[in-house]
Design a protein around this motif. Structure first.
Motif, PDB file in Angstrom:
ATOM      1  N   ARG A 199       0.984  -1.266  -0.061  1.00 55.80           N
ATOM      2  CA  ARG A 199       0.007   0.029   0.093  1.00 55.80           C
ATOM      3  C   ARG A 199       1.056   1.192   0.017  1.00 55.80           C
ATOM      4  NH1 ARG A 199      -3.317  -3.822   1.585  1.00 55.80           N
ATOM      5  NH2 ARG A 199      -5.721  -3.509   1.980  1.00 55.80           N
ATOM      6  N   VAL A 200       0.405   2.228  -0.670  1.00 57.58           N
ATOM      7  CA  VAL A 200       1.032   3.698  -0.800  1.00 57.58           C
ATOM      8  C   VAL A 200       0.092   4.281   0.508  1.00 57.58           C
ATOM      9  CG1 VAL A 200       1.344   5.683  -2.034  1.00 57.58           C
ATOM     10  CG2 VAL A 200       1.813   3.382  -2.932  1.00 57.58           C
ATOM     11  N   TYR A 201       0.760   5.131   1.261  1.00 57.82           N
ATOM     12  CA  TYR A 201       0.051   5.853   2.272  1.00 57.82           C
ATOM     13  C   TYR A 201       0.404   7.235   2.259  1.00 57.82           C
ATOM     14  CZ  TYR A 201      -0.856   1.479   4.963  1.00 57.82           C
ATOM     15  OH  TYR A 201      -1.080   0.139   5.290  1.00 57.82           O
ATOM     16  N   LEU A 202      -0.819   8.176   1.904  1.00 57.07           N
ATOM     17  CA  LEU A 202      -0.596   9.431   1.864  1.00 57.07           C
ATOM     18  C   LEU A 202      -1.829  10.394   2.537  1.00 57.07           C
ATOM     19  CD1 LEU A 202       0.093  11.881  -0.162  1.00 57.07           C
ATOM     20  CD2 LEU A 202      -1.641  11.057  -1.624  1.00 57.07           C
ATOM     21  N   ASP A 203      -1.179  11.241   3.379  1.00 55.55           N
ATOM     22  CA  ASP A 203      -2.038  12.455   3.953  1.00 55.55           C
ATOM     23  C   ASP A 203      -1.916  13.329   2.949  1.00 55.55           C
ATOM     24  OD1 ASP A 203      -3.134  14.692   5.247  1.00 55.55           O
ATOM     25  OD2 ASP A 203      -2.375  13.921   7.150  1.00 55.55           O
ATOM     26  N   THR A 204      -3.024  13.869   2.356  1.00 56.94           N
ATOM     27  CA  THR A 204      -3.137  14.709   1.299  1.00 56.94           C
ATOM     28  C   THR A 204      -2.835  16.189   1.361  1.00 56.94           C
ATOM     29  OG1 THR A 204      -5.594  14.851   1.365  1.00 56.94           O
ATOM     30  CG2 THR A 204      -4.687  13.348  -0.198  1.00 56.94           C
ATOM     31  N   SER A 205      -2.684  16.219   2.789  1.00 55.15           N
ATOM     32  CA  SER A 205      -2.245  17.741   3.182  1.00 55.15           C
ATOM     33  C   SER A 205      -0.733  17.919   3.100  1.00 55.15           C
ATOM     34  CB  SER A 205      -2.359  17.808   4.936  1.00 55.15           C
ATOM     35  OG  SER A 205      -1.411  16.988   5.628  1.00 55.15           O
ATOM     36  N   PHE A 206      -0.123  16.858   2.468  1.00 53.71           N
ATOM     37  CA  PHE A 206       1.178  16.794   2.198  1.00 53.71           C
ATOM     38  C   PHE A 206       1.502  17.770   1.173  1.00 53.71           C
ATOM     39  CE2 PHE A 206       4.671  15.353  -0.464  1.00 53.71           C
ATOM     40  CZ  PHE A 206       5.826  15.770   0.310  1.00 53.71           C
ATOM     41  N   PHE A 207       0.589  17.479   0.168  1.00 49.55           N
ATOM     42  CA  PHE A 207       0.583  18.585  -1.271  1.00 49.55           C
ATOM     43  C   PHE A 207       0.568  19.890  -0.790  1.00 49.55           C
ATOM     44  CE2 PHE A 207      -1.413  14.535  -3.392  1.00 49.55           C
ATOM     45  CZ  PHE A 207      -0.173  14.099  -3.720  1.00 49.55           C
ATOM     46  N   ARG A 208      -0.318  20.468   0.286  1.00 49.91           N
ATOM     47  CA  ARG A 208      -0.093  21.707   0.645  1.00 49.91           C
ATOM     48  C   ARG A 208       1.119  22.289   1.192  1.00 49.91           C
ATOM     49  NH1 ARG A 208      -5.218  20.408   2.490  1.00 49.91           N
ATOM     50  NH2 ARG A 208      -4.328  20.146   4.736  1.00 49.91           N
ATOM     51  N   GLU A 209       1.762  21.328   1.937  1.00 47.90           N
ATOM     52  CA  GLU A 209       2.854  21.592   2.261  1.00 47.90           C
ATOM     53  C   GLU A 209       4.076  21.598   1.182  1.00 47.90           C
ATOM     54  OE1 GLU A 209       6.117  19.840   5.869  1.00 47.90           O
ATOM     55  OE2 GLU A 209       4.402  18.634   5.191  1.00 47.90           O
ATOM     56  N   LEU A 210       3.838  20.624   0.092  1.00 44.71           N
ATOM     57  CA  LEU A 210       4.718  20.627  -0.885  1.00 44.71           C
ATOM     58  C   LEU A 210       4.858  21.924  -1.608  1.00 44.71           C
ATOM     59  CD1 LEU A 210       6.442  18.692  -2.541  1.00 44.71           C
ATOM     60  CD2 LEU A 210       4.548  18.305  -4.096  1.00 44.71           C
TER      61      LEU A 210
ATOM     62  N   ALA B 107       3.563  18.026  -9.983  1.00 43.17           N
ATOM     63  CA  ALA B 107       4.443  17.783  -8.987  1.00 43.17           C
ATOM     64  C   ALA B 107       4.024  16.900  -8.020  1.00 43.17           C
ATOM     65  CB  ALA B 107       4.642  18.962  -8.167  1.00 43.17           C
ATOM     66  N   GLN B 108       2.345  16.915  -7.802  1.00 46.12           N
ATOM     67  CA  GLN B 108       1.601  15.876  -6.804  1.00 46.12           C
ATOM     68  C   GLN B 108       1.847  14.555  -7.503  1.00 46.12           C
ATOM     69  OE1 GLN B 108      -1.936  17.940  -6.472  1.00 46.12           O
ATOM     70  NE2 GLN B 108      -1.103  19.608  -5.331  1.00 46.12           N
ATOM     71  N   ALA B 109       1.525  14.498  -8.697  1.00 48.78           N
ATOM     72  CA  ALA B 109       1.383  13.579  -9.576  1.00 48.78           C
ATOM     73  C   ALA B 109       2.724  12.583  -9.519  1.00 48.78           C
ATOM     74  CB  ALA B 109       1.114  13.778 -11.082  1.00 48.78           C
ATOM     75  N   TYR B 110       3.910  13.363  -9.426  1.00 44.38           N
ATOM     76  CA  TYR B 110       5.244  12.837  -9.396  1.00 44.38           C
ATOM     77  C   TYR B 110       5.393  11.941  -8.092  1.00 44.38           C
ATOM     78  CZ  TYR B 110      10.056  13.203  -7.773  1.00 44.38           C
ATOM     79  OH  TYR B 110      11.199  13.143  -7.005  1.00 44.38           O
ATOM     80  N   VAL B 111       4.971  12.767  -7.080  1.00 46.04           N
ATOM     81  CA  VAL B 111       4.908  12.146  -5.899  1.00 46.04           C
ATOM     82  C   VAL B 111       4.292  10.670  -5.692  1.00 46.04           C
ATOM     83  CG1 VAL B 111       4.471  12.253  -3.369  1.00 46.04           C
ATOM     84  CG2 VAL B 111       5.497  14.244  -4.608  1.00 46.04           C
ATOM     85  N   ILE B 112       3.242  10.673  -6.235  1.00 37.16           N
ATOM     86  CA  ILE B 112       2.489   9.401  -6.336  1.00 37.16           C
ATOM     87  C   ILE B 112       3.048   8.473  -6.909  1.00 37.16           C
ATOM     88  CG2 ILE B 112       0.111   8.261  -7.141  1.00 37.16           C
ATOM     89  CD1 ILE B 112      -1.242  11.215  -6.492  1.00 37.16           C
TER      90      ILE B 112
END
Length: 294
Positions: A145-156, A167-172
């Protein structure tokens, strides 16, 4: 990235608003096989690379990774469930990675085991243990599983200066790249080998593992680009994200100096270079971070 209106993955578990436990998502859709120029997964090449580096029988790698297979849990709507735009975006990007990797694996006569993605708030329990949002996005080979708190994208965007949907797609795609490594046997062998390594040696090997995941993300971007889904500036967004989360850049930002022996993901330039290599060629054989200088 032109993502709206496209298939969304069924492999999402939304645990937000529920203390990081439970959940699951449904849905479906077809797959579009995609073949690489000059060979798909280059299965024989990759397996021989791994066998050469780690001294193991390449036939053993065809059995996949360690850990349990994906769950059959069904989607349960939460207050922040599949109706919000961020969930739709994440589910669409995950679906695009599924289409790409299914096509690459199928081209070599192999079956791609799709990972699941867990969306969570604040904290989460995985087969790899307990994690908080401060951990950042991560892949757990124990439960695939990939685990993601989407608030990370705001921090990014706000903290690291890496804005944009690609940029977000690259992280995924990077985390899915770790899943591919798990399936072809690289992650299991790395985790086995690191038991006998010093911290500095483990860090050096970790850099090669992480840069290969960046290259695999670039391979995905190559085929996403071929499908006409990338817009002007998308690749630059991914390259900027890779730059902003390089070990040297992060250390300079946080402490004002760098400690190269502590790097475990790669420098900004390395991360840009390996993502760019995968994006340029679309060939997994060009993602050999173990037999080439990084």
């Amino acid at each position: 990235m032109q993502w709206r209106g496209r298939r969304q993955s069924s492999n999402i578990e939304d645990r937000r608003g529920r203390g990081g436990f439970g959940g699951g998502l449904g849905g479906g859709g077809g797959r579009i096989p995609i073949r690489t120029a000059g060979g798909g997964i280059s299965g024989i090449i990759i397996l021989l690379i791994v066998a050469f580096v780690f001294g193991i029988n390449p036939l053993e790698l065809l059995s996949g990774g360690t850990g349990a297979g994906p769950s059959s849990q069904q989607y349960e709507t939460t207050d922040t469930g599949a109706s919000d735009e961020m969930t739709q975006f994440v589910a669409t990007v995950l679906a695009e990675t599924e289409d790409t990797w299914n096509g690459i694996f199928q081209a070599e006569g192999q079956a791609y085991q799709e990972p699941r993605m867990v969306l969570f708030n604040n904290q989460v329990q995985s087969a790899c243990g307990f994690a908080s949002s401060a951990t950042g996005p991560f892949y757990c080979p124990g439960d695939q599983r990939v685990y993601l708190d989407t608030s990370f994208f705001r921090e990014l965007e706000t903290k690291f200066g890496a804005a944009g949907d690609f940029a977000q797609a690259y992280v995924i795609a990077h985390e899915v790249g770790h899943h591919v490594q798990n399936l072809i046997g690289i992650l299991p062998r790395y985790h086995e080998m690191r038991q006998g390594m010093s911290q500095e040696e483990a860090n050096r090997m970790s850099v090669r593992v992480e840069l290969q995941a960046d290259c695999f993300a670039g391979v995905w971007a190559h085929f996403t680009d071929q499908k006409g889904l990338l817009e002007s500036g998308d690749v630059e967004e991914a390259l900027n994200a890779a730059t902003q989360i390089g070990d040297d850049t992060l250390q300079r930002r946080s402490q004002g100096y760098v400690v190269p022996e502590s790097f475990n993901h790669g420098t900004s330039q390395q991360r840009r270079d390996w993502f760019g290599r995968g994006h340029s060629s679309g060939r997994l054989s060009d993602c050999d971070t173990f037999n080439n200088p990084v």
